[in-house]
Scaffold this motif. Structure first.
Motif, PDB file in Angstrom:
ATOM      1  N   TRP A 198       3.382   5.792  -5.680  1.00  0.00           N
ATOM      2  CA  TRP A 198       2.954   6.115  -6.783  1.00  0.00           C
ATOM      3  C   TRP A 198       1.984   6.940  -7.365  1.00  0.00           C
ATOM      4  O   TRP A 198       2.095   7.682  -8.185  1.00  0.00           O
ATOM      5  CB  TRP A 198       2.795   4.528  -7.690  1.00  0.00           C
ATOM      6  N   VAL A 205       0.921  -1.048  -0.110  1.00  0.00           N
ATOM      7  CA  VAL A 205      -0.003  -0.229   0.053  1.00  0.00           C
ATOM      8  C   VAL A 205       0.937   1.306  -0.100  1.00  0.00           C
ATOM      9  O   VAL A 205       0.586   2.243  -0.585  1.00  0.00           O
ATOM     10  CB  VAL A 205      -0.888   0.036   1.123  1.00  0.00           C
ATOM     11  N   ARG A 206       1.917   1.298   0.738  1.00  0.00           N
ATOM     12  CA  ARG A 206       2.647   2.343   0.927  1.00  0.00           C
ATOM     13  C   ARG A 206       3.307   2.750  -0.673  1.00  0.00           C
ATOM     14  O   ARG A 206       3.338   3.891  -1.097  1.00  0.00           O
ATOM     15  CB  ARG A 206       3.981   1.986   1.619  1.00  0.00           C
ATOM     16  N   ARG A 207       3.951   1.737  -1.453  1.00  0.00           N
ATOM     17  CA  ARG A 207       4.342   1.793  -2.704  1.00  0.00           C
ATOM     18  C   ARG A 207       3.181   2.421  -3.441  1.00  0.00           C
ATOM     19  O   ARG A 207       3.676   3.250  -4.378  1.00  0.00           O
ATOM     20  CB  ARG A 207       5.069   0.632  -3.056  1.00  0.00           C
ATOM     21  N   PHE A 208       2.210   1.867  -3.454  1.00  0.00           N
ATOM     22  CA  PHE A 208       1.237   2.316  -4.317  1.00  0.00           C
ATOM     23  C   PHE A 208       0.571   3.497  -4.083  1.00  0.00           C
ATOM     24  O   PHE A 208       0.539   4.333  -4.927  1.00  0.00           O
ATOM     25  CB  PHE A 208      -0.064   1.419  -4.114  1.00  0.00           C
ATOM     26  N   GLN A 209       0.961   4.090  -2.831  1.00  0.00           N
ATOM     27  CA  GLN A 209       0.245   5.423  -2.392  1.00  0.00           C
ATOM     28  C   GLN A 209       1.319   6.392  -2.997  1.00  0.00           C
ATOM     29  O   GLN A 209       1.068   7.498  -3.423  1.00  0.00           O
ATOM     30  CB  GLN A 209       0.061   5.415  -0.853  1.00  0.00           C
TER      31      GLN A 209
END
Lengths: 164, 164
Positions: free
Chosen positions: B46, B40-44
């Motif tokens: 991005w 979720v962190r990486r997605f956020q």
DNA sequence: AGACGATTGTTGTCGTCAACAACAATCTTC
DNA sequence: GAAGATTGTTGTTGACGACAACAATCGTCT
């Protein structure tokens, strides 16, 4: 939380300075609903807070945990490699490693093949500590399951697999 | 990015200081995979970067956009109400509103019923500007669809609906 | 009416985090 | 060997969350 109970008056949109007591849950998000970014941001904040709370007893934050995990799984990595893999600025990683090294969880070994770089290793103490962190992290993961459901959590991981 | 091409030597886990050129995508995440928080962190990150890039021409960041959207949909809200609804510290909202007010996108109207609070309204200029922002935000949302797929995006919104 | 506690906006501090820029030491390449 | 790239480091900037304090104002209780 936000236990509904929005039993305030029905009229809305009071022209100008007219103010009435307003519950947060009766304010329309309008265009915000339907924005993935907004939902993801709120979710991420919730997750991090739960992670921090669950691992508070060992004083480990999400980023520190990710660094320890990667080094534990790949001993001897350089700082550059860890930074690139985790998407952390190498400038930022310096401070992270400083604090973790002070806590004797890992050590920087001067590389002989490339005297610029440091090979990163967990200490013995760091290995056993990490095992404990992982147990707590698993507990945190269970909290997520309780929050969104086991099936939804797995679907989520699947959807976001490309961002690891 | 990261165009694979990992044609480096097969041997791994080189004992100590031995360093070999290592591609970021051949480093195991180990326990990190399976952590919803990490994905979720990486997605956020991005998402935010794409949002910022897509709305760069109008110089609007995600938080600013959320503030304008909520005020646009609920004119006359107090700062307290906006802060609570968006999960922003009211101390932080002060600066956000300062900058948006300087840009003539909204105005603080002194409330007559409660002289402590300010009723927040978009200016005429702010209304038309917000319409443009929303078009760009929709474009950003399409980028997300291209990234994870239309069906997955909707499933995601559904899963995270409780966090709005 | 007056006093006391709560709320609102504001200011300030602190710590986390991403994004850059600059630098010395070292490697790589020509 | 010289020129350019890489690695770790230090520093700065700005967005952001958390907290504490404060003055003005409101609500309430008596």
């Amino acid at each position: 939380m936000t236990a509904s109970a929005a039993q305030t008056s029905p009229r809305k949109r009071t022209g100008n300075g007219a103010a009435r007591r307003i519950d947060a849950d009766e304010i329309g998000l309008d265009g915000l609903i339907g924005h993935a970014g907004y939902a993801v941001r709120r979710f991420q904040i919730w997750i991090f807070q739960d992670f921090i709370k669950t691992l508070r007893e060992v004083d480990i934050r999400p980023t520190q945990y990710s660094v320890l995990t990667v080094i534990g799984a790949n001993p001897g990595l350089s700082q550059m490699a860890v930074a690139k893999r985790l998407g952390i600025e190498r400038a930022r990683l310096v401070h992270l490693l400083d604090s973790l090294e002070e806590r004797k969880l890992l050590k920087r070994v001067k590389s002989k093949s490339d005297r610029r770089s440091h090979a990163l290793h967990l200490t013995a103490q760091g290995e056993t500590a990490l095992a404990g962190f992982k147990r707590l992290a698993a507990e945190h993961e269970r909290h997520i399951e309780e929050k969104i459901g086991k099936a939804n959590r797995e679907r989520l991981l699947q959807i976001l697999a490309g961002f690891t």
